[in-house]
Design a protein around this motif. Structure first.
Motif, PDB file in Angstrom:
ATOM      1  N   ILE A   1       0.836  -1.201   0.000  1.00 26.25           N
ATOM      2  CA  ILE A   1       0.000   0.000   0.000  1.00 26.25           C
ATOM      3  C   ILE A   1       0.875   1.258   0.000  1.00 26.25           C
ATOM      4  CG2 ILE A   1      -1.850   1.223   1.164  1.00 26.25           C
ATOM      5  CD1 ILE A   1      -2.612  -1.485   0.011  1.00 26.25           C
ATOM      6  N   ASP A   2       0.662   2.132  -0.997  1.00 27.72           N
ATOM      7  CA  ASP A   2       1.400   3.386  -1.126  1.00 27.72           C
ATOM      8  C   ASP A   2       0.433   4.556  -0.861  1.00 27.72           C
ATOM      9  OD1 ASP A   2       2.979   5.510  -1.734  1.00 27.72           O
ATOM     10  OD2 ASP A   2       3.188   5.070  -3.876  1.00 27.72           O
ATOM     11  N   TYR A   3       0.668   5.228   0.278  1.00 28.49           N
ATOM     12  CA  TYR A   3      -0.213   6.325   0.680  1.00 28.49           C
ATOM     13  C   TYR A   3       0.297   7.695   0.243  1.00 28.49           C
ATOM     14  CZ  TYR A   3      -2.402   2.937   3.880  1.00 28.49           C
ATOM     15  OH  TYR A   3      -3.038   1.866   4.413  1.00 28.49           O
ATOM     16  N   SER A   4       1.475   7.757  -0.391  1.00 26.33           N
ATOM     17  CA  SER A   4       2.118   9.047  -0.647  1.00 26.33           C
ATOM     18  C   SER A   4       1.250   9.996  -1.471  1.00 26.33           C
ATOM     19  CB  SER A   4       3.466   8.829  -1.347  1.00 26.33           C
ATOM     20  OG  SER A   4       3.293   8.125  -2.574  1.00 26.33           O
ATOM     21  N   GLN A   5       0.673   9.493  -2.564  1.00 24.30           N
ATOM     22  CA  GLN A   5      -0.152  10.354  -3.411  1.00 24.30           C
ATOM     23  C   GLN A   5      -1.411  10.825  -2.684  1.00 24.30           C
ATOM     24  OE1 GLN A   5      -0.676   7.937  -7.002  1.00 24.30           O
ATOM     25  NE2 GLN A   5       0.689   9.322  -8.077  1.00 24.30           N
ATOM     26  N   LEU A   6      -1.992   9.928  -1.891  1.00 23.00           N
ATOM     27  CA  LEU A   6      -3.205  10.284  -1.160  1.00 23.00           C
ATOM     28  C   LEU A   6      -2.899  11.351  -0.107  1.00 23.00           C
ATOM     29  CD1 LEU A   6      -6.190   9.801  -0.739  1.00 23.00           C
ATOM     30  CD2 LEU A   6      -5.634   7.974   0.857  1.00 23.00           C
ATOM     31  N   LEU A   7      -1.781  11.196   0.614  1.00 19.38           N
ATOM     32  CA  LEU A   7      -1.411  12.185   1.621  1.00 19.38           C
ATOM     33  C   LEU A   7      -1.126  13.534   0.975  1.00 19.38           C
ATOM     34  CD1 LEU A   7       0.923   9.983   3.850  1.00 19.38           C
ATOM     35  CD2 LEU A   7      -1.343  10.831   4.447  1.00 19.38           C
ATOM     36  N   ALA A   8      -0.520  13.508  -0.227  1.00 21.12           N
ATOM     37  CA  ALA A   8      -0.201  14.752  -0.926  1.00 21.12           C
ATOM     38  C   ALA A   8      -1.467  15.499  -1.346  1.00 21.12           C
ATOM     39  CB  ALA A   8       0.663  14.449  -2.148  1.00 21.12           C
ATOM     40  N   ILE A   9      -2.444  14.778  -1.879  1.00 22.99           N
ATOM     41  CA  ILE A   9      -3.670  15.444  -2.339  1.00 22.99           C
ATOM     42  C   ILE A   9      -4.508  15.908  -1.138  1.00 22.99           C
ATOM     43  CG2 ILE A   9      -5.038  13.328  -2.537  1.00 22.99           C
ATOM     44  CD1 ILE A   9      -5.160  16.426  -4.827  1.00 22.99           C
ATOM     45  N   ILE A  10      -4.454  15.171   0.000  1.00 26.72           N
ATOM     46  CA  ILE A  10      -5.131  15.618   1.217  1.00 26.72           C
ATOM     47  C   ILE A  10      -4.525  16.937   1.693  1.00 26.72           C
ATOM     48  CG2 ILE A  10      -5.479  15.126   3.674  1.00 26.72           C
ATOM     49  CD1 ILE A  10      -5.804  12.197   2.946  1.00 26.72           C
ATOM     50  N   SER A  11      -3.179  17.005   1.696  1.00 25.57           N
ATOM     51  CA  SER A  11      -2.484  18.228   2.097  1.00 25.57           C
ATOM     52  C   SER A  11      -2.848  19.400   1.189  1.00 25.57           C
ATOM     53  CB  SER A  11      -0.969  17.993   2.070  1.00 25.57           C
ATOM     54  OG  SER A  11      -0.278  19.176   2.384  1.00 25.57           O
ATOM     55  N   LYS A  12      -2.922  19.126  -0.105  1.00 22.48           N
ATOM     56  CA  LYS A  12      -3.292  20.166  -1.074  1.00 22.48           C
ATOM     57  C   LYS A  12      -4.712  20.656  -0.812  1.00 22.48           C
ATOM     58  CE  LYS A  12      -3.890  20.985  -6.039  1.00 22.48           C
ATOM     59  NZ  LYS A  12      -3.780  20.371  -7.392  1.00 22.48           N
TER      60      LYS A  12
ATOM     61  N   ILE B   1      -7.358   5.876   5.106  1.00 24.80           N
ATOM     62  CA  ILE B   1      -5.997   5.649   5.627  1.00 24.80           C
ATOM     63  C   ILE B   1      -6.049   4.795   6.896  1.00 24.80           C
ATOM     64  CG2 ILE B   1      -4.009   6.806   6.667  1.00 24.80           C
ATOM     65  CD1 ILE B   1      -4.479   9.121   4.733  1.00 24.80           C
ATOM     66  N   ASP B   2      -7.085   4.989   7.693  1.00 23.73           N
ATOM     67  CA  ASP B   2      -7.227   4.235   8.945  1.00 23.73           C
ATOM     68  C   ASP B   2      -7.864   2.868   8.753  1.00 23.73           C
ATOM     69  OD1 ASP B   2      -6.155   6.402  10.277  1.00 23.73           O
ATOM     70  OD2 ASP B   2      -8.107   7.320  10.659  1.00 23.73           O
ATOM     71  N   LYS B   3      -8.329   2.568   7.528  1.00 25.05           N
ATOM     72  CA  LYS B   3      -8.996   1.289   7.271  1.00 25.05           C
ATOM     73  C   LYS B   3      -7.988   0.140   7.329  1.00 25.05           C
ATOM     74  CE  LYS B   3     -11.952  -1.017   3.865  1.00 25.05           C
ATOM     75  NZ  LYS B   3     -12.538  -0.941   2.521  1.00 25.05           N
ATOM     76  N   ALA B   4      -8.342  -0.918   8.046  1.00 25.91           N
ATOM     77  CA  ALA B   4      -7.393  -2.022   8.272  1.00 25.91           C
ATOM     78  C   ALA B   4      -7.101  -2.827   7.008  1.00 25.91           C
ATOM     79  CB  ALA B   4      -7.933  -2.943   9.371  1.00 25.91           C
TER      80      ALA B   4
ATOM     81  N   ILE C   1      -7.130   3.067  -2.606  1.00 26.70           N
ATOM     82  CA  ILE C   1      -6.323   4.276  -2.410  1.00 26.70           C
ATOM     83  C   ILE C   1      -6.232   5.067  -3.706  1.00 26.70           C
ATOM     84  CG2 ILE C   1      -4.008   5.140  -1.902  1.00 26.70           C
ATOM     85  CD1 ILE C   1      -5.403   4.199   0.568  1.00 26.70           C
ATOM     86  N   ASP C   2      -5.941   4.376  -4.813  1.00 18.36           N
ATOM     87  CA  ASP C   2      -5.802   5.043  -6.114  1.00 18.36           C
ATOM     88  C   ASP C   2      -7.111   5.688  -6.551  1.00 18.36           C
ATOM     89  OD1 ASP C   2      -3.210   4.193  -6.122  1.00 18.36           O
ATOM     90  OD2 ASP C   2      -3.551   2.465  -7.423  1.00 18.36           O
ATOM     91  N   GLU C   3      -8.218   5.002  -6.311  1.00 12.17           N
ATOM     92  CA  GLU C   3      -9.528   5.558  -6.672  1.00 12.17           C
ATOM     93  C   GLU C   3      -9.817   6.828  -5.864  1.00 12.17           C
ATOM     94  OE1 GLU C   3     -12.415   2.520  -6.121  1.00 12.17           O
ATOM     95  OE2 GLU C   3     -11.837   1.380  -7.913  1.00 12.17           O
ATOM     96  N   MET C   4      -9.451   6.812  -4.575  1.00 11.01           N
ATOM     97  CA  MET C   4      -9.681   7.987  -3.744  1.00 11.01           C
ATOM     98  C   MET C   4      -8.801   9.153  -4.183  1.00 11.01           C
ATOM     99  SD  MET C   4     -11.239   9.612  -1.497  1.00 11.01           S
ATOM    100  CE  MET C   4     -12.304   8.338  -0.849  1.00 11.01           C
ATOM    101  N   VAL C   5      -7.557   8.872  -4.596  1.00 10.00           N
ATOM    102  CA  VAL C   5      -6.668   9.927  -5.115  1.00 10.00           C
ATOM    103  C   VAL C   5      -7.313  10.596  -6.325  1.00 10.00           C
ATOM    104  CG1 VAL C   5      -4.477  10.388  -6.276  1.00 10.00           C
ATOM    105  CG2 VAL C   5      -4.531   8.934  -4.247  1.00 10.00           C
ATOM    106  N   THR C   6      -7.839   9.764  -7.234  1.00  9.56           N
ATOM    107  CA  THR C   6      -8.494  10.295  -8.438  1.00  9.56           C
ATOM    108  C   THR C   6      -9.721  11.131  -8.082  1.00  9.56           C
ATOM    109  OG1 THR C   6      -7.745   8.371  -9.713  1.00  9.56           O
ATOM    110  CG2 THR C   6      -9.556   9.663 -10.638  1.00  9.56           C
ATOM    111  N   THR C   7     -10.555  10.596  -7.187  1.00  9.14           N
ATOM    112  CA  THR C   7     -11.795  11.295  -6.805  1.00  9.14           C
ATOM    113  C   THR C   7     -11.501  12.633  -6.138  1.00  9.14           C
ATOM    114  OG1 THR C   7     -12.921   9.174  -6.506  1.00  9.14           O
ATOM    115  CG2 THR C   7     -13.915  11.097  -5.467  1.00  9.14           C
ATOM    116  N   LEU C   8     -10.567  12.623  -5.166  1.00 12.16           N
ATOM    117  CA  LEU C   8     -10.250  13.855  -4.437  1.00 12.16           C
ATOM    118  C   LEU C   8      -9.589  14.873  -5.360  1.00 12.16           C
ATOM    119  CD1 LEU C   8     -10.291  15.404  -1.848  1.00 12.16           C
ATOM    120  CD2 LEU C   8      -8.232  14.199  -1.099  1.00 12.16           C
ATOM    121  N   SER C   9      -8.722  14.416  -6.255  1.00  7.74           N
ATOM    122  CA  SER C   9      -8.069  15.321  -7.213  1.00  7.74           C
ATOM    123  C   SER C   9      -9.102  16.000  -8.104  1.00  7.74           C
ATOM    124  CB  SER C   9      -7.064  14.541  -8.070  1.00  7.74           C
ATOM    125  OG  SER C   9      -6.049  13.989  -7.285  1.00  7.74           O
ATOM    126  N   GLU C  10     -10.056  15.206  -8.610  1.00  8.10           N
ATOM    127  CA  GLU C  10     -11.089  15.767  -9.477  1.00  8.10           C
ATOM    128  C   GLU C  10     -11.959  16.764  -8.721  1.00  8.10           C
ATOM    129  OE1 GLU C  10     -13.162  12.376 -10.946  1.00  8.10           O
ATOM    130  OE2 GLU C  10     -11.653  11.923 -12.496  1.00  8.10           O
TER     131      GLU C  10
END
Length: 443
Positions: free
Chosen positions: A257-268, A296-299, A306-315
């Motif tokens: 699991i790679d959270y880097s992109q998700l954390l970046a878009i959350i910060s943005k 992120i907290d989901k077990a 994660i990738d789908e959420m990055v796309t959704t939040l970015s859009e």
């Protein structure tokens, strides 16, 4: 508890053991024995119950035995029929043993069917001739060389058996089986190259990107594939199995699991200047940020989620709507609000448009085009205002201005005050001159 058990459904051997254990229990109950004997007897009964085996289904085996017994031995090659007889004898022993397990019965059925299918008619080379003809028609260019070479060896031997008038049934059977196996084990160049490509692909995998468990599976299947690939004479069944399992291991690779992109878009999203955008578009962004943090907290979260959420939040961030610039509209509304409407005609239309413009001004979701349209409509209504004739006053005569834009603006708004005042001034001046001359004559 078990004295009335229906033992008819169990094998005789296990049923007998149970009955014996039950009888021993009666003896212990009726005799004066120590506690260890009681415990041993009880355990013996429990073991006999646990080891009870259900009777197997012998029906299919019985019908198969009957079918094989009805075959005419004289029309088959002795060697092939002897194999069938051996299996038939073994099948009858199993059939007569009511303690036989279902697994054992199923196994002997398969063996009996296989022996029956391999029967060759006595002095009949028809099947062998047909097989040789089929092999000769194969397109050898489709297969790897070592397999074709092995096939040709058994093909030549089969042809020798066909040409030998004194060849016995055993040699015919052997030639047929060897040639048939060699044909079935032919490996195509396409599948062999595909296996090599899969092995190379597996070796090129960056193991650091995937979970330890999925990499272990891939490594095991790759080693098995390499064994099948490196055999002196590769076999089709092993090659196909290796392809299937190695493809499965490659497809089953699970990324870490790679959270880097998700954390970046959350910060943005959290650093957005919320004063610049409409509340509804900000609400959508904030809702998606909450979902992203929950993910992120989901077990058991997956990389796909994660990738789908990055796309959704970015859009959602990309679709933020800027608040409209209402400066001009606000100034015009203030200017009109300062007017004394009682001095003007046809104010109904202006008041209606003014109220509509105020609604647009108060609407935080209004777009720039809506604000601009409200301004244009209000400004047009404002320019149509006309002063009432009874509101004209001499003291309001304006000084002349050289500014052409101001004169034009006065004319455009229908303000006739300027012309009216000039007329009144001339009239007053003429009256004053008349009085002057009259008084002069008197004196």
């Amino acid at each position: 508890m078990n004295v009335n058990m229906d033992t008819s459904i169990y094998t005789p051997e296990t049923k007998e053991r149970f009955n014996q254990a039950l009888n021993n229990t009666y003896k212990v109950i009726n005799e004066n024995v120590d506690s260890s004997t009681i415990l041993e007897t009880k355990q013996e009964l429990l073991d006999s119950i646990n080891n009870l085996k259900l009777l197997a289904n012998f029906d299919y085996l019985g019908s198969l035995i009957k079918e094989c017994k009805n075959l005419d031995e004289s029309v088959y090659a002795p060697a092939t029929f002897e194999k069938l007889k051996d299996k038939l004898q073994e099948a009858e022993m199993i059939y007569n043993d009511k303690n036989s397990s279902q697994e054992k019965i199923d196994s002997i059925c398969e063996e009996l069917i296989e022996a029956k299918d391999k029967l060759i008619f006595k002095s009949d080379k028809t099947d062998l001739i047909a097989l040789v003809d089929k092999v000769n028609k194969l397109d050898r260019s489709l297969y790897i060389d070592v397999c074709v070479e092995k096939l040709d060896i058994y093909l030549n031997k089969a042809q020798e058996v066909i040409n030998d008038e004194n060849a016995n049934e055993e040699s015919v059977l052997e030639a047929y089986e060897n040639l048939s196996d060699a044909k079935d084990l032919l490996v195509t160049k396409e599948s062999y190259e595909h296996l090599q490509e899969l092995i190379t692909k597996a070796l090129d995998i960056d193991e650091s990107k995937y979970t330890e468990e999925s990499i272990k599976l891939l490594t095991d299947k790759r080693k098995q594939a390499e064994e099948a690939y490196k055999e002196s004479v590769p076999q089709n069944d092993k090659v196909q199995k290796a392809i299937l399992e190695l493809e499965g291991a490659l497809n089953a690779l699970e990324k870490k699991i790679d959270y880097s992109q998700l954390l970046a878009i959350i910060s943005k999203a959290e650093s957005i200047d919320q004063t610049k955008y409409t509340p509804s578009s900000l609400l959508r962004v904030n809702n998606e940020v909450l979902k992203a943090k929950a993910l992120i907290d989901k077990a058991d979260v997956t990389q796909e989620e994660i990738d789908e959420m990055v796309t959704t939040l970015s859009e959602t961030v990309d679709h933020l709507v800027l608040k409209a610039d209402k400066t001009k509209l606000e100034e015009l509304i203030s200017k009109i609000d300062a007017l004394d409407m009682s001095k003007y005609e046809n104010t109904d239309s202006l008041i209606k448009v003014l109220n509509q413009s105020k609604e647009v001004l108060m609407n935080e979701e209004a777009t720039q085009s809506e604000v601009d349209q409200a301004y244009e409509m209000l400004n047009a209504s404002y320019k149509q205002l006309k002063l009432k004739s009874d509101n004209i006053e001499i003291t309001e005569i304006p000084t002349q201005s050289t500014n052409k834009t101001d004169k034009n603006e006065q004319i455009k708004t229908g303000d006739t005050t300027y012309l009216n005042m000039i007329g009144w001034s001339l009239l007053i001046m003429m009256s004053c001159l008349g009085i002057f001359f009259i008084r002069k004559r008197v004196y």
